[in-house]
Design a protein around this motif. Structure first.
Motif, PDB file in Angstrom:
ATOM      1  N   THR A 185       0.847  -1.185   0.000  1.00 42.39           N
ATOM      2  CA  THR A 185       0.000   0.000   0.000  1.00 42.39           C
ATOM      3  C   THR A 185       0.889   1.244   0.000  1.00 42.39           C
ATOM      4  OG1 THR A 185      -0.148   0.203   2.408  1.00 42.39           O
ATOM      5  CG2 THR A 185      -1.772  -1.206   1.314  1.00 42.39           C
ATOM      6  N   ILE A 186       0.400   2.274  -0.645  1.00 39.67           N
ATOM      7  CA  ILE A 186       1.058   3.569  -0.586  1.00 39.67           C
ATOM      8  C   ILE A 186       0.017   4.599  -0.167  1.00 39.67           C
ATOM      9  CG2 ILE A 186       2.798   3.002  -2.315  1.00 39.67           C
ATOM     10  CD1 ILE A 186       1.141   4.575  -4.358  1.00 39.67           C
ATOM     11  N   ARG A 187       0.485   5.702   0.395  1.00 35.54           N
ATOM     12  CA  ARG A 187      -0.418   6.776   0.803  1.00 35.54           C
ATOM     13  C   ARG A 187      -0.226   7.974  -0.117  1.00 35.54           C
ATOM     14  NH1 ARG A 187      -3.684   6.511   4.889  1.00 35.54           N
ATOM     15  NH2 ARG A 187      -3.529   4.763   6.351  1.00 35.54           N
ATOM     16  N   GLU A 188      -1.343   8.506  -0.578  1.00 38.33           N
ATOM     17  CA  GLU A 188      -1.333   9.637  -1.493  1.00 38.33           C
ATOM     18  C   GLU A 188      -2.167  10.778  -0.919  1.00 38.33           C
ATOM     19  OE1 GLU A 188      -0.915   7.234  -5.715  1.00 38.33           O
ATOM     20  OE2 GLU A 188      -2.927   7.765  -4.989  1.00 38.33           O
ATOM     21  N   PRO A 189      -1.916  12.018  -1.367  1.00 42.63           N
ATOM     22  CA  PRO A 189      -2.705  13.149  -0.862  1.00 42.63           C
ATOM     23  C   PRO A 189      -4.187  12.991  -1.167  1.00 42.63           C
ATOM     24  CG  PRO A 189      -0.772  13.904  -2.080  1.00 42.63           C
ATOM     25  CD  PRO A 189      -0.874  12.432  -2.324  1.00 42.63           C
ATOM     26  N   LEU A 190      -5.023  13.549  -0.286  1.00 38.76           N
ATOM     27  CA  LEU A 190      -6.467  13.504  -0.509  1.00 38.76           C
ATOM     28  C   LEU A 190      -6.885  14.429  -1.644  1.00 38.76           C
ATOM     29  CD1 LEU A 190      -8.159  13.570   3.019  1.00 38.76           C
ATOM     30  CD2 LEU A 190      -8.210  11.720   1.346  1.00 38.76           C
ATOM     31  N   GLY A 191      -6.315  15.627  -1.683  1.00 32.26           N
ATOM     32  CA  GLY A 191      -6.734  16.647  -2.639  1.00 32.26           C
ATOM     33  C   GLY A 191      -6.675  18.013  -1.967  1.00 32.26           C
ATOM     34  N   VAL A 192      -7.665  18.835  -2.219  1.00 35.22           N
ATOM     35  CA  VAL A 192      -7.721  20.157  -1.594  1.00 35.22           C
ATOM     36  C   VAL A 192      -8.443  20.030  -0.251  1.00 35.22           C
ATOM     37  CG1 VAL A 192      -8.548  22.536  -1.797  1.00 35.22           C
ATOM     38  CG2 VAL A 192      -7.730  21.297  -3.824  1.00 35.22           C
ATOM     39  N   VAL A 193      -7.826  20.574   0.791  1.00 34.84           N
ATOM     40  CA  VAL A 193      -8.381  20.520   2.142  1.00 34.84           C
ATOM     41  C   VAL A 193      -8.855  21.909   2.537  1.00 34.84           C
ATOM     42  CG1 VAL A 193      -7.852  20.071   4.573  1.00 34.84           C
ATOM     43  CG2 VAL A 193      -6.856  18.614   2.785  1.00 34.84           C
ATOM     44  N   ALA A 194     -10.063  21.991   3.085  1.00 39.93           N
ATOM     45  CA  ALA A 194     -10.572  23.246   3.650  1.00 39.93           C
ATOM     46  C   ALA A 194     -10.356  23.209   5.154  1.00 39.93           C
ATOM     47  CB  ALA A 194     -12.049  23.421   3.325  1.00 39.93           C
ATOM     48  N   ALA A 195      -9.695  24.227   5.696  1.00 43.50           N
ATOM     49  CA  ALA A 195      -9.394  24.306   7.126  1.00 43.50           C
ATOM     50  C   ALA A 195     -10.174  25.462   7.729  1.00 43.50           C
ATOM     51  CB  ALA A 195      -7.896  24.489   7.339  1.00 43.50           C
ATOM     52  N   LEU A 196     -11.121  25.155   8.607  1.00 51.15           N
ATOM     53  CA  LEU A 196     -11.952  26.164   9.254  1.00 51.15           C
ATOM     54  C   LEU A 196     -11.412  26.385  10.664  1.00 51.15           C
ATOM     55  CD1 LEU A 196     -15.470  24.847   8.115  1.00 51.15           C
ATOM     56  CD2 LEU A 196     -13.759  26.131   6.826  1.00 51.15           C
ATOM     57  N   VAL A 197     -10.860  27.551  10.906  1.00 51.54           N
ATOM     58  CA  VAL A 197     -10.068  27.812  12.113  1.00 51.54           C
ATOM     59  C   VAL A 197     -10.893  28.623  13.113  1.00 51.54           C
ATOM     60  CG1 VAL A 197      -7.938  28.834  12.995  1.00 51.54           C
ATOM     61  CG2 VAL A 197      -7.969  27.778  10.716  1.00 51.54           C
ATOM     62  N   PRO A 198     -10.899  28.251  14.402  1.00 49.60           N
ATOM     63  CA  PRO A 198     -11.675  28.976  15.407  1.00 49.60           C
ATOM     64  C   PRO A 198     -10.924  30.177  15.962  1.00 49.60           C
ATOM     65  CG  PRO A 198     -10.595  27.140  16.449  1.00 49.60           C
ATOM     66  CD  PRO A 198     -10.214  27.086  14.986  1.00 49.60           C
ATOM     67  N   THR A 224      -4.376  11.739   4.018  1.00 49.88           N
ATOM     68  CA  THR A 224      -3.938  10.950   2.866  1.00 49.88           C
ATOM     69  C   THR A 224      -4.975   9.874   2.585  1.00 49.88           C
ATOM     70  OG1 THR A 224      -2.711   9.337   4.206  1.00 49.88           O
ATOM     71  CG2 THR A 224      -1.499  11.272   3.445  1.00 49.88           C
ATOM     72  N   THR A 225      -4.891   9.301   1.402  1.00 47.91           N
ATOM     73  CA  THR A 225      -5.742   8.168   1.045  1.00 47.91           C
ATOM     74  C   THR A 225      -4.845   6.976   0.730  1.00 47.91           C
ATOM     75  OG1 THR A 225      -7.535   7.415  -0.397  1.00 47.91           O
ATOM     76  CG2 THR A 225      -5.833   8.794  -1.402  1.00 47.91           C
ATOM     77  N   GLN A 226      -5.346   5.800   0.977  1.00 49.58           N
ATOM     78  CA  GLN A 226      -4.539   4.585   0.839  1.00 49.58           C
ATOM     79  C   GLN A 226      -4.826   3.893  -0.500  1.00 49.58           C
ATOM     80  OE1 GLN A 226      -3.178   1.245   4.066  1.00 49.58           O
ATOM     81  NE2 GLN A 226      -5.341   1.695   3.970  1.00 49.58           N
TER      82      GLN A 226
END
Length: 466
Positions: free
Chosen positions: A126-139, A454-456
């Motif tokens: 198995t290898i791990r790859e990036p998920l894509g674009v991440v949205a980070a909602l910061v408090p 990441t995604t597997q």
């Protein structure tokens, strides 16, 4: 629709002084940001682990060079005392440095196919790859530190990230974004400004693979509902109502100090893992309360830029008013207010209440301010039961000299973390942080978050062996 040409005016919550304006991201601007993020994502995904590590290390170094000015700006816009915002910026620096190392430790696995009859000659990895674009909602409460956890982990894993800073205190993150832009590939890191509508748009938009939110349980449920429409991954670290349990054999002065530092004088009480409920065994209740009141009386409330200040203004006058009303509800339900009630705009003197009825609805709520309600218990099992009855399950603390009792109680508590002989207001970046039930179920930390972003992928080589 998101407003066009609108601005957010940022003010010092203690003085009302205008600190600056940021432009609200329009609907069209948000779509353009997401489109650009796809370009940044390709660049991040193509980068080698050592290159991502260098990006994060360079960011940490650049933030460190501006640590004092960033701490000053954060104190101005957020209200936390300057002595605490210095610590927050220092934590962000550590997080970026730690994530630089994590970028080089994203491991796959070799899975033995000879466990399955007939597949003995084949190889699976198995290898791990990036998920894509991440949205980070910061408090708003710890924006720089929690930003580092989210945006830094996204970049370490090879993703692009779109960050929504808190509307009431975005200025420090805007400056850090300029630092990141100088180190990361173009469009790999972008900011969007706005309120609830912006968060909802990010949760529903195509082109975003995951949403990471630290916020209220109500907000988390809404984001999860909206994100489910496009099957986005959601990483939710939500509310808390942490209990601190004081057994009869505890060091009472130190236990009282844990409440003062972990609730009344840390983040102005606006921390998800602050001590929000205190349970004290009957035979030491009065002695503990005396110690708590004596230490509370020594706290200084005032200008967050004054080095002597322990408690600054809450994030807004409305927030202080809501906390004041929560105290009044506790008193209405039968609690005794042991400190002088005093609110001046966004400033609120720390409050200690005793004789708190554990069945009070106000006691079950998350009060986001410098309030310490104290209840009694007879037996340790009563305390763990009452602490676990909360709809939240972030952290809890146990004060006892009996280590066997401590571990037994820790096992019985339905929470994500237990601190023995300390405050619940403890978060180390290399530990998994999060909780059960309405706290969201997610665990955030430099090791865990990089893996979660990441995604597997499984790769099978047929007839790899003779």
């Amino acid at each position: 629709m998101l407003a066009a040409d609108a601005v957010i005016t940022v003010r010092n919550p203690g003085t009302g002084e205008v600190l600056g304006d940021v432009a609200v991201t329009s609907s069209g601007g948000l779509r353009a940001t997401i489109a650009k993020a796809q370009i940044g994502q390709k660049a991040m995904s193509a980068s080698a682990a050592h290159e991502r590590a260098k990006i994060l290390d360079d960011i940490a170094t650049a933030i460190a060079q501006e640590q004092e000015s960033l701490a000053h700006l954060l104190a101005q816009e957020n209200g936390k005392p300057i002595t605490q915002t210095r610590g927050e910026v220092a934590a962000a620096i550590r997080i970026f440095k730690g994530l630089a190392g994590e970028a080089t430790r994203i491991f796959g696995r070799q899975i033995p196919l000879d466990a399955v009859p007939g597949l003995e000659k084949h190889l699976a990895v198995t290898i791990r790859e990036p998920l894509g674009v991440v949205a980070a909602l910061v408090p708003f409460n710890y924006p720089v530190e929690l930003y580092a956890h989210k945006a830094g982990a996204a970049l370490a894993a090879g993703n692009a990230v779109i960050v929504q800073p808190p509307a009431r205190c975005p200025l420090a993150l805007h400056r850090i974004a300029e630092i990141v832009a100088a180190a990361a590939p173009e469009h790999a890191h972008q900011l969007v400004n706005g309120g609830v509508e912006t968060s909802q748009a990010l949760a529903t938009a195509d082109g975003i693979a995951a949403v990471s939110l630290t916020g209220s349980t109500r907000a988390g449920k809404e984001i999860a509902r909206l994100a489910s429409g496009t099957l986005k991954k959601t990483l939710l670290e939500l509310g808390g109502n942490d209990a601190l349990i004081v057994c009869a054999d505890a060091d009472l002065d130190k236990a009282a100090e844990a409440v003062v530092l972990g609730r009344l004088a840390r983040g102005n009480g606006q921390i998800c893992c602050a001590v929000k409920r205190v349970y004290v065994q009957e035979q030491v209740h009065d002695e503990f309360v005396d110690a708590l009141l004596a230490q509370t009386a020594e706290l200084t409330v005032g200008d967050q830029l004054d080095e002597r200040t322990d408690v600054g203004p809450l994030i807004a006058e409305t927030a202080a008013s809501q906390v004041e009303q929560a105290v009044q509800r506790l008193v209405h339900d039968g609690a005794t207010l042991r400190t002088k009630p005093n609110r001046n705009g966004a400033f609120l003197d720390p409050a200690v209440l005793t004789d708190v009825p554990t069945e009070s609805p106000a006691f079950a709520e998350e009060i986001f301010g410098p309030v310490a309600p104290v209840a009694r218990f007879r037996k340790p099992e009563d305390a763990t039961r009452m602490a676990s009855e909360s709809p939240y399950g972030l952290q809890a603390a146990i004060w006892t000299r009996d280590i066997s009792r401590a571990f037994t109680m820790a096992r019985a508590l339905d929470v994500g973390g237990v601190v023995i002989n300390g405050s619940t207001a403890l978060r180390a970046e290399n530990l998994p942080f999060g909780g059960t039930k309405d706290t969201g179920g997610y665990r955030e930390g430099i090791h865990d978050t990089v893996a979660d972003l990441t995604t597997q992928k499984t790769i099978i080589v047929m007839d790899a062996f003779q």
